[in-house]
Design a protein around this motif. Structure first.
Motif, mmCIF file in Angstrom:
data_model
loop_
_atom_site.group_PDB
_atom_site.id
_atom_site.type_symbol
_atom_site.label_atom_id
_atom_site.label_comp_id
_atom_site.label_asym_id
_atom_site.label_seq_id
_atom_site.Cartn_x
_atom_site.Cartn_y
_atom_site.Cartn_z
ATOM 1 N N LYS A 171 31.801 45.292 43.394
ATOM 2 C CA LYS A 171 32.372 44.510 42.349
ATOM 3 C C LYS A 171 31.407 43.801 41.288
ATOM 4 C CE LYS A 171 32.782 40.202 45.334
ATOM 5 N NZ LYS A 171 33.782 39.567 45.917
ATOM 6 N N LEU A 172 31.910 43.282 40.165
ATOM 7 C CA LEU A 172 31.226 42.475 39.242
ATOM 8 C C LEU A 172 31.237 41.132 39.654
ATOM 9 C CD1 LEU A 172 29.908 42.271 36.436
ATOM 10 C CD2 LEU A 172 31.996 41.868 35.501
ATOM 11 N N ALA A 199 42.229 45.001 30.262
ATOM 12 C CA ALA A 199 42.074 46.013 31.492
ATOM 13 C C ALA A 199 41.250 47.212 31.096
ATOM 14 C CB ALA A 199 43.265 46.416 31.786
ATOM 15 N N VAL A 200 41.215 47.627 29.680
ATOM 16 C CA VAL A 200 40.579 48.822 29.456
ATOM 17 C C VAL A 200 38.777 48.375 29.374
ATOM 18 C CG1 VAL A 200 39.772 50.174 27.450
ATOM 19 C CG2 VAL A 200 42.276 49.706 27.827
ATOM 20 N N ALA A 201 38.600 47.140 29.085
ATOM 21 C CA ALA A 201 37.276 46.841 29.164
ATOM 22 C C ALA A 201 36.577 46.689 30.714
ATOM 23 C CB ALA A 201 37.025 45.206 28.584
ATOM 24 N N ASN A 202 37.577 46.435 31.594
ATOM 25 C CA ASN A 202 37.421 46.268 33.113
ATOM 26 C C ASN A 202 37.210 47.777 33.502
ATOM 27 O OD1 ASN A 202 39.851 43.852 33.738
ATOM 28 N ND2 ASN A 202 37.905 43.512 33.418
ATOM 29 N N VAL A 203 37.899 48.703 33.007
ATOM 30 C CA VAL A 203 37.668 49.837 33.573
ATOM 31 C C VAL A 203 36.110 50.433 33.265
ATOM 32 C CG1 VAL A 203 38.387 52.394 33.166
ATOM 33 C CG2 VAL A 203 40.195 50.840 33.392
ATOM 34 N N VAL A 204 35.822 50.296 31.848
ATOM 35 C CA VAL A 204 34.378 50.676 31.270
ATOM 36 C C VAL A 204 33.641 50.000 32.333
ATOM 37 C CG1 VAL A 204 32.780 50.772 29.535
ATOM 38 C CG2 VAL A 204 35.342 51.206 29.199
ATOM 39 N N LEU A 205 33.499 48.765 32.645
ATOM 40 C CA LEU A 205 32.612 48.093 33.615
ATOM 41 C C LEU A 205 32.474 48.463 34.774
ATOM 42 C CD1 LEU A 205 32.941 44.314 32.017
ATOM 43 C CD2 LEU A 205 30.994 46.169 31.455
ATOM 44 N N ASN A 206 33.864 48.787 35.353
ATOM 45 C CA ASN A 206 33.684 49.397 36.925
ATOM 46 C C ASN A 206 33.128 50.741 36.872
ATOM 47 O OD1 ASN A 206 35.360 47.068 37.621
ATOM 48 N ND2 ASN A 206 37.152 48.374 37.570
ATOM 49 N N ALA A 243 36.011 39.887 29.672
ATOM 50 C CA ALA A 243 35.807 40.823 30.804
ATOM 51 C C ALA A 243 34.301 40.746 31.360
ATOM 52 C CB ALA A 243 36.076 42.324 30.343
ATOM 53 N N LEU A 244 33.414 40.404 30.303
ATOM 54 C CA LEU A 244 32.080 40.484 30.652
ATOM 55 C C LEU A 244 31.738 39.093 31.526
ATOM 56 C CD1 LEU A 244 30.272 41.553 27.278
ATOM 57 C CD2 LEU A 244 30.321 42.779 29.337
ATOM 58 N N MET A 245 32.688 37.985 31.126
ATOM 59 C CA MET A 245 32.599 36.545 31.920
ATOM 60 C C MET A 245 33.196 36.927 33.384
ATOM 61 S SD MET A 245 30.729 34.679 30.323
ATOM 62 C CE MET A 245 31.060 33.169 31.165
ATOM 63 N N GLY A 246 33.942 38.129 33.807
ATOM 64 C CA GLY A 246 34.533 38.055 34.901
ATOM 65 C C GLY A 246 35.703 37.955 34.864
ATOM 66 N N VAL A 247 36.755 38.105 33.935
ATOM 67 C CA VAL A 247 38.169 38.128 33.827
ATOM 68 C C VAL A 247 38.630 39.308 34.139
ATOM 69 C CG1 VAL A 247 40.310 37.591 32.743
ATOM 70 C CG2 VAL A 247 38.372 35.995 32.193
ATOM 71 N N LYS A 248 39.523 39.641 35.121
ATOM 72 C CA LYS A 248 39.706 40.942 35.454
ATOM 73 C C LYS A 248 41.373 41.105 35.715
ATOM 74 C CE LYS A 248 35.694 41.278 38.642
ATOM 75 N NZ LYS A 248 35.247 41.552 40.052
ATOM 76 N N GLU A 249 42.140 41.995 34.751
ATOM 77 C CA GLU A 249 43.382 42.260 34.847
ATOM 78 C C GLU A 249 43.751 43.674 35.825
ATOM 79 O OE1 GLU A 249 45.648 40.568 33.617
ATOM 80 O OE2 GLU A 249 44.059 39.148 32.276
ATOM 81 N N VAL A 250 42.799 44.296 36.175
ATOM 82 C CA VAL A 250 42.924 45.111 37.213
ATOM 83 C C VAL A 250 41.655 44.960 38.364
ATOM 84 C CG1 VAL A 250 43.787 47.115 35.867
ATOM 85 C CG2 VAL A 250 41.377 46.932 35.709
ATOM 86 N N THR A 251 41.740 45.809 39.270
ATOM 87 C CA THR A 251 40.759 45.443 40.536
ATOM 88 C C THR A 251 39.368 46.270 39.826
ATOM 89 O OG1 THR A 251 41.832 47.358 41.632
ATOM 90 C CG2 THR A 251 42.645 45.181 42.250
ATOM 91 N N ASP A 252 38.497 45.839 40.927
ATOM 92 C CA ASP A 252 36.976 46.399 40.657
ATOM 93 C C ASP A 252 37.003 48.060 40.994
ATOM 94 O OD1 ASP A 252 35.196 44.101 39.954
ATOM 95 O OD2 ASP A 252 36.424 43.496 41.603
ATOM 96 N N ASP A 253 37.979 48.489 41.712
ATOM 97 C CA ASP A 253 38.089 49.968 42.145
ATOM 98 C C ASP A 253 38.973 50.929 41.090
ATOM 99 O OD1 ASP A 253 40.289 48.884 43.002
ATOM 100 O OD2 ASP A 253 40.370 49.843 44.982
ATOM 101 N N THR A 254 39.360 50.321 39.855
ATOM 102 C CA THR A 254 40.120 50.964 39.133
ATOM 103 C C THR A 254 39.238 51.800 38.005
ATOM 104 O OG1 THR A 254 42.039 49.252 39.280
ATOM 105 C CG2 THR A 254 41.961 50.842 37.302
ATOM 106 N N TYR A 255 39.314 52.914 37.860
ATOM 107 C CA TYR A 255 38.431 53.871 37.016
ATOM 108 C C TYR A 255 39.125 54.776 35.993
ATOM 109 C CZ TYR A 255 35.392 52.763 41.066
ATOM 110 O OH TYR A 255 34.655 52.178 41.786
#
Length: 300
Positions: free
Chosen positions: A164-165, A206-213, A258-270
């Motif tokens: 995870k981030l 959530a889209v930004a979360n996917v890129v960081l994941n 998203a860079l600060m750690g806000v997550k709308e989807v889990t860390d294993d969502t790709y």
């Protein structure tokens, strides 16, 4: 005698004069030649000054008084009080400063005192200054203001564990870190704008979360640029939309969150796709469903 015959009026005038002298002689039989005390020469009165007249008048009064008593004839007495007044009026003039209190009447109504209130000028502080003053007074920040500040200034370094981030507070647990460049930040904002322009704010995060994941995962490239430009992964890269878009305020805000750690989807969502627009549904059939936000469906 010839003159008297020619002018009867002159004879009459002479007769009057003789009668007058005879009358005077009868009124003062003793005469004034023997005593000489009650004679006031007219020449002296004419030539005397004011002070001499004052001295002569009392003398004449006393002589007349004595003469009238001695002769037994009652004559009017001459009083000298009119010539020399008894009471003397003295005018005293005093000078002094006149104050407003002396000029004012004693029975005048005093005007009511006017009390003026000090003018208070209210100056509105700008939001950053107001926040600084509030922090100095209370010593704490509100959660909302803290998020707003951090969203405007995203972190320059990301901390990842194997799964995870991590937030900055847990950087000691990180297995590796990633320095975010200006190009990385701009590309991340553009891919979010190109993929989720019409989506809700949570869908953008959530889209930004996917890129960081994918950046964290060992199965994908190790930089944000390489993750975004990986072949056949993001359709805006293939159709050229990524180059044309300009990030809006929501896209920039979502990337910072998203860079600060806000997550709308889990860390294993790709993965994510739009079931109504996607031509290839392989992901839909081969991956595990995670969440649906707006028109996008997210998969693990």
């Amino acid at each position: 005698m010839l003159i008297f015959k020619q002018s009867r009026y002159i004879a009459l005038l002479v007769g009057v004069i003789l009668v007058s002298f005879s009358a005077i002689s009868l009124m003062n039989p003793e005469g004034t030649a023997a005593t000489g005390e009650n004679v006031i020469e007219m020449g002296k009165l004419k030539s005397a000054s004011h002070q001499s007249v004052e001295q002569l008048i009392p003398q004449a009064a006393s002589v007349l008084h004595r003469t009238s008593h001695s002769a037994g004839i009652i004559t009017p007495m001459l009083y000298t009080t009119a010539a020399k007044p008894v009471h003397t009026w003295t005018r005293t003039v005093s000078a002094g400063w006149l104050s407003p209190e002396k000029l004012q009447r004693k029975d005048a109504v005093k005007p009511a005192s006017i009390v003026t209130k000090p003018k208070v000028t209210v100056v509105k502080a700008s939001p950053p200054v107001a926040q600084a003053l509030r922090i100095a007074a209370t010593g704490t920040k509100s959660v909302k203001s803290s998020k707003a500040v951090t969203q405007q200034h995203p972190p320059a370094t990301l901390f990842f564990s194997r799964t995870k981030l991590l937030p900055k507070e847990q950087q000691a647990e990180a297995t590796w870190s990633y320095a975010v460049s200006g190009e990385d930040l701009h590309l991340l904002q553009k891919i979010v704008m190109a993929e989720a322009e019409g989506e809700p704010y949570k869908g953008k995060v959530a889209v930004a979360n996917v890129v960081l994941n994918r950046l964290r995962s060992a199965n994908y490239p190790d930089t944000i640029r390489e993750v975004i430009y990986q072949k056949r992964q993001f359709s805006p890269v293939a159709n050229g939309r990524l180059k044309r878009v300009k990030p809006n305020a929501d896209s920039i805000k979502a990337v910072n969150a998203a860079l600060m750690g806000v997550k709308e989807v889990t860390d294993d969502t790709y993965f994510f796709l739009s079931l109504t627009l996607a031509q290839d549904l392989t992901v839909h059939h081969s991956r595990t469903f995670a969440k649906t936000i707006g028109n996008h469906t997210f998969y693990k």
